[in-house]
Write a protein that holds these residues in place. Structure first.
Motif, PDB file in Angstrom:
ATOM      1  N   ALA A   1     -15.722 -29.515  52.154  1.00 51.03           N
ATOM      2  CA  ALA A   1     -14.719 -30.643  52.382  1.00 51.03           C
ATOM      3  C   ALA A   1     -15.351 -31.861  51.745  1.00 51.03           C
ATOM      4  N   ARG A   2     -16.538 -32.039  52.264  1.00 53.69           N
ATOM      5  CA  ARG A   2     -17.269 -33.146  51.922  1.00 53.69           C
ATOM      6  C   ARG A   2     -17.490 -33.344  50.335  1.00 53.69           C
ATOM      7  N   ARG A   3     -17.789 -32.123  49.756  1.00 54.49           N
ATOM      8  CA  ARG A   3     -17.739 -32.235  48.180  1.00 54.49           C
ATOM      9  C   ARG A   3     -16.685 -32.658  47.733  1.00 54.49           C
ATOM     10  N   VAL A   4     -15.507 -31.893  48.035  1.00 52.16           N
ATOM     11  CA  VAL A   4     -14.181 -32.283  47.620  1.00 52.16           C
ATOM     12  C   VAL A   4     -13.856 -33.795  47.608  1.00 52.16           C
ATOM     13  N   VAL A   5     -14.034 -34.254  48.917  1.00 48.73           N
ATOM     14  CA  VAL A   5     -13.883 -35.665  48.995  1.00 48.73           C
ATOM     15  C   VAL A   5     -14.707 -36.621  47.959  1.00 48.73           C
TER      16      VAL A   5
ATOM     17  N   LEU B   1     -16.203 -23.239  44.699  1.00 48.28           N
ATOM     18  CA  LEU B   1     -16.285 -23.068  46.088  1.00 48.28           C
ATOM     19  C   LEU B   1     -16.502 -21.854  46.560  1.00 48.28           C
ATOM     20  N   SER B   2     -16.385 -20.725  45.951  1.00 53.28           N
ATOM     21  CA  SER B   2     -16.499 -19.176  46.429  1.00 53.28           C
ATOM     22  C   SER B   2     -17.924 -18.733  46.163  1.00 53.28           C
ATOM     23  N   SER B   3     -18.554 -19.618  45.529  1.00 53.94           N
ATOM     24  CA  SER B   3     -20.234 -19.277  45.603  1.00 53.94           C
ATOM     25  C   SER B   3     -21.161 -20.077  46.106  1.00 53.94           C
ATOM     26  N   GLU B   4     -22.515 -19.994  46.056  1.00 52.87           N
ATOM     27  CA  GLU B   4     -23.598 -20.670  46.745  1.00 52.87           C
ATOM     28  C   GLU B   4     -23.478 -22.271  46.869  1.00 52.87           C
ATOM     29  N   PRO B   5     -23.262 -23.012  47.476  1.00 53.27           N
ATOM     30  CA  PRO B   5     -23.877 -22.830  48.864  1.00 53.27           C
ATOM     31  C   PRO B   5     -22.685 -22.705  49.817  1.00 53.27           C
ATOM     32  N   TYR B   6     -21.551 -22.795  49.328  1.00 52.25           N
ATOM     33  CA  TYR B   6     -20.279 -23.020  50.028  1.00 52.25           C
ATOM     34  C   TYR B   6     -19.582 -21.744  50.595  1.00 52.25           C
ATOM     35  N   TYR B   7     -19.553 -20.621  49.819  1.00 54.88           N
ATOM     36  CA  TYR B   7     -18.894 -19.571  50.004  1.00 54.88           C
ATOM     37  C   TYR B   7     -17.575 -19.668  50.897  1.00 54.88           C
ATOM     38  N   THR B   8     -16.764 -20.586  50.396  1.00 56.88           N
ATOM     39  CA  THR B   8     -15.455 -20.902  51.019  1.00 56.88           C
ATOM     40  C   THR B   8     -14.324 -20.521  50.204  1.00 56.88           C
ATOM     41  N   THR B   9     -13.044 -20.545  50.443  1.00 58.76           N
ATOM     42  CA  THR B   9     -12.071 -20.486  49.557  1.00 58.76           C
ATOM     43  C   THR B   9     -11.126 -21.600  49.682  1.00 58.76           C
ATOM     44  N   ILE B  10     -10.296 -21.845  48.599  1.00 62.24           N
ATOM     45  CA  ILE B  10      -9.249 -22.715  48.836  1.00 62.24           C
ATOM     46  C   ILE B  10      -7.821 -22.151  49.240  1.00 62.24           C
ATOM     47  N   VAL B  11      -7.546 -22.442  50.390  1.00 64.04           N
ATOM     48  CA  VAL B  11      -6.454 -21.924  50.948  1.00 64.04           C
ATOM     49  C   VAL B  11      -4.892 -22.286  50.208  1.00 64.04           C
ATOM     50  N   THR B  12      -4.784 -23.929  50.369  1.00 59.54           N
ATOM     51  CA  THR B  12      -3.921 -24.341  49.465  1.00 59.54           C
ATOM     52  C   THR B  12      -4.284 -25.710  48.895  1.00 59.54           C
ATOM     53  N   ALA B  13      -3.503 -26.157  47.751  1.00 58.40           N
ATOM     54  CA  ALA B  13      -3.875 -27.293  46.903  1.00 58.40           C
ATOM     55  C   ALA B  13      -2.547 -28.085  46.673  1.00 58.40           C
ATOM     56  N   GLU B  14      -2.112 -28.852  47.331  1.00 63.02           N
ATOM     57  CA  GLU B  14      -0.644 -29.460  47.029  1.00 63.02           C
ATOM     58  C   GLU B  14      -0.632 -31.061  46.873  1.00 63.02           C
ATOM     59  N   PHE B  15      -0.584 -31.215  45.490  1.00 63.37           N
ATOM     60  CA  PHE B  15      -0.286 -32.630  45.219  1.00 63.37           C
ATOM     61  C   PHE B  15       0.840 -32.961  44.655  1.00 63.37           C
ATOM     62  N   GLU B  16       2.010 -33.455  45.651  1.00 68.99           N
ATOM     63  CA  GLU B  16       3.551 -33.609  45.078  1.00 68.99           C
ATOM     64  C   GLU B  16       3.813 -32.583  44.203  1.00 68.99           C
ATOM     65  N   GLY B  17       3.740 -31.177  44.386  1.00 69.09           N
ATOM     66  CA  GLY B  17       4.294 -30.385  43.457  1.00 69.09           C
ATOM     67  C   GLY B  17       3.404 -29.702  42.494  1.00 69.09           C
ATOM     68  N   GLY B  18       2.192 -30.089  42.559  1.00 68.06           N
ATOM     69  CA  GLY B  18       1.252 -29.858  41.567  1.00 68.06           C
ATOM     70  C   GLY B  18      -0.015 -29.402  42.236  1.00 68.06           C
TER      71      GLY B  18
ATOM     72  N   ILE C   1      -9.381 -25.839  52.858  1.00 70.62           N
ATOM     73  CA  ILE C   1     -10.506 -25.174  52.942  1.00 70.62           C
ATOM     74  C   ILE C   1     -10.788 -24.277  53.763  1.00 70.62           C
ATOM     75  N   GLY C   2     -11.095 -23.026  53.399  1.00 70.91           N
ATOM     76  CA  GLY C   2     -11.258 -22.013  54.581  1.00 70.91           C
ATOM     77  C   GLY C   2     -12.566 -21.456  54.466  1.00 70.91           C
ATOM     78  N   PHE C   3     -13.040 -20.885  55.576  1.00 71.95           N
ATOM     79  CA  PHE C   3     -14.105 -19.875  55.541  1.00 71.95           C
ATOM     80  C   PHE C   3     -14.152 -19.236  57.080  1.00 71.95           C
ATOM     81  N   GLY C   4     -13.900 -17.903  56.774  1.00 74.21           N
ATOM     82  CA  GLY C   4     -13.675 -17.174  57.979  1.00 74.21           C
ATOM     83  C   GLY C   4     -12.135 -17.250  58.560  1.00 74.21           C
TER      84      GLY C   4
END
Length: 167
Positions: free
Chosen positions: A59-63, A110-127, A146-149
């Motif tokens: 999340a900090r990386r995305v910000v 985000l699915s690889s090292e060091p995060y191993y997370t998934t993007i659950v949703t990304a919604e920017f006013e329809g895109g 962002i999700g992990f487990g």
């Protein structure tokens, strides 16, 4: 110097002359039981802490990258974009310098090292894309989850302030 010969050792009473050859089976079983119990208690706690850490880091990386694209657009007076790929668990920083070269697309996995997370949703006013104009202003606001487990973090991006916050 004290020397103990094999004839001095009393096998019926190993502690009699101050020399004990090894641990008993009971001592080994007790130690292994304690280690097993501690592992059963610590592992779920560790897994939860690891999930929270990975979500926080992603999340900090995305910000940081949202701010980076905004600043790069303002510094170069040209539009720049950040595009999320939910199915690929990555996002692209379009037209951002990388290693001193222009016009390369930076892809953050985000699915690889060091995060191993998934993007659950990304919604920017329809895109799934945010475009920053030459003044660093975004064309839309939205959110990324962002999700992990079983843990998740939500990044909310405000169009008016051009700031992202983690919830």
């Amino acid at each position: 110097m004290l020397m103990i010969s094999p004839h001095d050792y009393d096998h019926r009473n190993p502690g009699a002359n101050g020399w004990c050859p090894a641990f008993s089976l009971l001592e080994i079983i007790v130690v292994l039981s304690i280690v097993t119990i501690l592992s059963a208690v610590i592992m779920p706690w560790y897994a939860g802490a690891l999930a929270r850490y990975r979500n926080d880091a992603a999340a900090r990386r995305v910000v940081a990258d949202l701010e980076r694209v905004s600043k790069e657009a303002m510094n170069t007076s040209t539009s720049h974009a950040l595009t999320f790929n939910v199915s690929g668990d990555n996002y692209r920083l379009v037209n951002i310098k990388r290693f001193g070269q222009k016009n390369l697309t930076n892809i953050v996995e985000l699915s690889s090292e060091p995060y191993y997370t998934t993007i659950v949703t990304a919604e920017f006013e329809g895109g799934d894309t945010v475009v920053f104009d030459g003044y660093g202003n975004p064309d839309k606001g939205g959110s990324v989850v962002i999700g992990f487990g079983s843990t998740q973090k939500t990044i909310v991006f405000d169009k008016l302030s051009a700031k992202a916050t983690i919830h």
